[in-house]
Design an enzyme around this catalytic site. Sequence first.
Site, PDB file in Angstrom:
ATOM      1  N   CYS A   1       0.999  -1.144  -0.028  1.00 30.03           N
ATOM      2  CA  CYS A   1      -0.158  -0.109  -0.091  1.00 30.03           C
ATOM      3  C   CYS A   1       0.870   1.319   0.229  1.00 30.03           C
ATOM      4  CB  CYS A   1      -0.929   0.069   1.223  1.00 30.03           C
ATOM      5  SG  CYS A   1      -0.458  -0.170   2.888  1.00 30.03           S
TER       6      CYS A   1
ATOM      7  N   THR B   1       2.988  -2.285   4.419  1.00 31.70           N
ATOM      8  CA  THR B   1       3.019  -0.889   3.983  1.00 31.70           C
ATOM      9  C   THR B   1       4.216  -0.406   2.808  1.00 31.70           C
ATOM     10  OG1 THR B   1       4.550  -0.583   5.916  1.00 31.70           O
ATOM     11  CG2 THR B   1       2.116  -0.255   6.259  1.00 31.70           C
ATOM     12  N   ASP B   2       4.225   0.425   2.458  1.00 31.17           N
ATOM     13  CA  ASP B   2       5.557   1.169   2.127  1.00 31.17           C
ATOM     14  C   ASP B   2       6.171   1.803   3.312  1.00 31.17           C
ATOM     15  OD1 ASP B   2       7.350   2.404   0.467  1.00 31.17           O
ATOM     16  OD2 ASP B   2       6.082   3.430  -1.036  1.00 31.17           O
ATOM     17  N   TRP B   3       7.525   1.869   3.249  1.00 33.56           N
ATOM     18  CA  TRP B   3       8.396   2.086   4.318  1.00 33.56           C
ATOM     19  C   TRP B   3       7.754   3.316   5.228  1.00 33.56           C
ATOM     20  CZ3 TRP B   3       8.480  -2.193   2.720  1.00 33.56           C
ATOM     21  CH2 TRP B   3       9.675  -3.317   3.124  1.00 33.56           C
TER      22      TRP B   3
ATOM     23  N   ALA C   1       4.714   3.845   6.132  1.00 36.93           N
ATOM     24  CA  ALA C   1       3.483   4.452   5.586  1.00 36.93           C
ATOM     25  C   ALA C   1       2.269   4.005   6.575  1.00 36.93           C
ATOM     26  CB  ALA C   1       3.213   3.878   4.195  1.00 36.93           C
TER      27      ALA C   1
END
Length: 796
Positions: A249, A282-284, A286
Amino acid sequence: MVSVKQLGLAAAILSICGLGHAERNITSDTYFYGQSEPVYPSPSGKGTGDWAEAYEKAAAMVAKMTLEEKNNLTYGVATTENGCSGILPSIPRLGFTGMCLQDAGNGVRNTDFVNSYPSGIHVGASWNKSLAHDRGWYMGGEFRKKGVQVALGPVVGPLGRTVTGISNDPYLDGALGAATVQGVQGQGVITSVKHFIANEQELYRNPTINSRNESVESISSNIDDKTMHELYLWPFQDALKAGSGNVMCSYNRVNNSHACQNSKTLNGLLKTELGFNGFVVTDWDAQHSGVAAAQAGLDMAMPDGQSFWGDNFTDAIANGSVPESRLTDMATRIIAAWYKMGQDESSYPAPGVGMPYNVSEPHTIVNSLTRDAKPTLYDGAVEGHVLVKNTKNALPLKSPKLISVFGYDAKAPDEYMPDGKSLLYNPWGIGYSPAIFQMGDLFSMTVINEPYYFQVAFNGTLSVGGGSGANSGPYLSAPLDALQQRAYEDNTVVMWDTTNNPSFMGLMEASDACLVFINAFATEGLDRAGAYDDYSDELVNKVAKTCSNTIVVIHNAGTRLVDQFAENPNVTAIVFAHLPGQDSGRALVSLLYGDENFSGKLPYTVAKSQSDYYSFFHTGAVTPYGLFPQSDFTEGVYTDYRYFDLHDITPRYEFGFGLSYTTFCFSDLHVSPVKHGISAYPTGAIEQGGAVDLWDTVATVTATLRNTGDKAGAEVAQVYVGIPGRPVKQLRGFDKVQIPAGGSAEVSFPLTRRDLSSWDVVAQKWQLQNGEYKIYVGSSSRELPLMDTLTIVTSS
């Protein structure tokens, strides 16, 4: 790209409060627009289709886990034991080895003894599904040998920001993305398809604190329901159908709800409508909430989720804020993906075994380089080059006696430039500072006020993008190096001036050809300042003023305008060279000399003027109180060639365009009829990728493609469909065919139910329209010599 619009205070308040489903008008085409619908509870994975066995094994393992062990699967932990971007700890007593998650989409990042493959946009320009698959296969093998369980790619979203992405067309993006997924996962490595969803700009991509110490939210991508399905969700659906085990995401908000805690997109679209069996990461950094994110469908937080989850999560389960069934589902999805790819087998390397924390220290090398990958690396580099202009028989080069080379992009990159203005470079990937390089560091660059410095890499040739799209191979073949090697073989004289201020007029006048190398850099964290830069264009025109055979090569990380020199009669050839990876120079020279034939096609439209694009670039965003940035996707599905068709704008080089050293013609179009009474809506069961009958073939298009020239070459046959009431035409099929001189081949394109449907907002299903569908076949979105109609009469 879409423009950032203002949103009034009342609308901002409504988006925060969140009106429920019953209070909205579902018959409106703007349903969900600007305000994400709540969808709860988060559906448990069902293990449909070929996921059944993996789910059975996962359920058995998870049933043996303690609450803490299940909890520990949901977030990453910090470590200096290896250089993985993210680490999931092991559970030794149950035989779970843990996971290493690692970039990049074009090869393993932040390590040694791996290859640097062509970037996503280069794959898009190749229009070659089998080559995309093979690239994925060899990349997957290298990820595996390095001990990576989850490869953070491919990128199929954003559509408009094609640094690491494939194309701004959802069909092309989805087809090549799906082939990549199949290749990588064929090696047992889980693909993380990203970024879900509508992550179309870098400006305001993360929440920030402004100069007044106020919290500024990340950008909200405001999209109507129809546009979401027909454009932005489309390539993700292809990737899921191909079997991807993970979805990442994104940073942005979607209709004013953070993408990593957006119940509509995660619970509703991804896990219910598309039947996703894998897990969401998650994206890092996020993750922005604990309970809300878990309930909305997030399964794993990276790189460290202890601030929101950790002990807080076990407390939330204990006090009933989150049912334990949600945690069990999170753990089951993660373990099921691990089993699905066979990562429980003893032959799968331990997490991060070939990913040392600091490669400058002594370490055990896992040799990932194989001779088998070389043809794919080379062919991939060759096929992503697009020739868009070739006059006066400029190309191929014919035994030239003197070639002069100009431009900052010709040579191998320097570590630093004396002026201190250029992007820093080191062998670990463009955008990294060798002085501070450590595993996991963010990219570092020198930022200059002049606009062109935001989109030009002056310190050498561009072979990859920046940030998470950067990686490095065992070598880099720069254009100037490859040209000198060819000069050695042909007894040609090569002279060069890469100081970016050519002043040797005599050298230019005496040259058989003058090659000018420029680039258009892009990286994670920065939006490009424009679609061209005056500095590079002036450089081209300065050479062309004296040299009557000026050939321009552009290594571009996205759409790049050429209007300042394209019509200059002394500019005889233009090549969009994109981001070819480590074999850049070698591939280019083989094309320039005719050893290989150009076969690439543009995966985007090149306009005649930047003003021809609809809000393509941001000129500055003003938001309500500066706290809630909004980006309204008011253009709907009319992006790129759809927009140009709608407004009758003539592009300079259209989507799908590309020249060759030979010529082709199309003939014998045939469209199979569709039986009357076919159901208007799909009725099949939901498996990963959506309703199974969405993928049924409804009609077949065939045509004959003939090579009418005197040189063997490959042509991309393209099929466009005009769905009643929708854009004039949309890409719905393509095939790249190699044909000998004088030869011919039949091309065939199955059109599925989904290909011919439009999204029905009321029924919340894909719908076949009654009426006549226009079918076009040709070599680009504007060169379509064959046309026929397909009539569909549905039962409802």
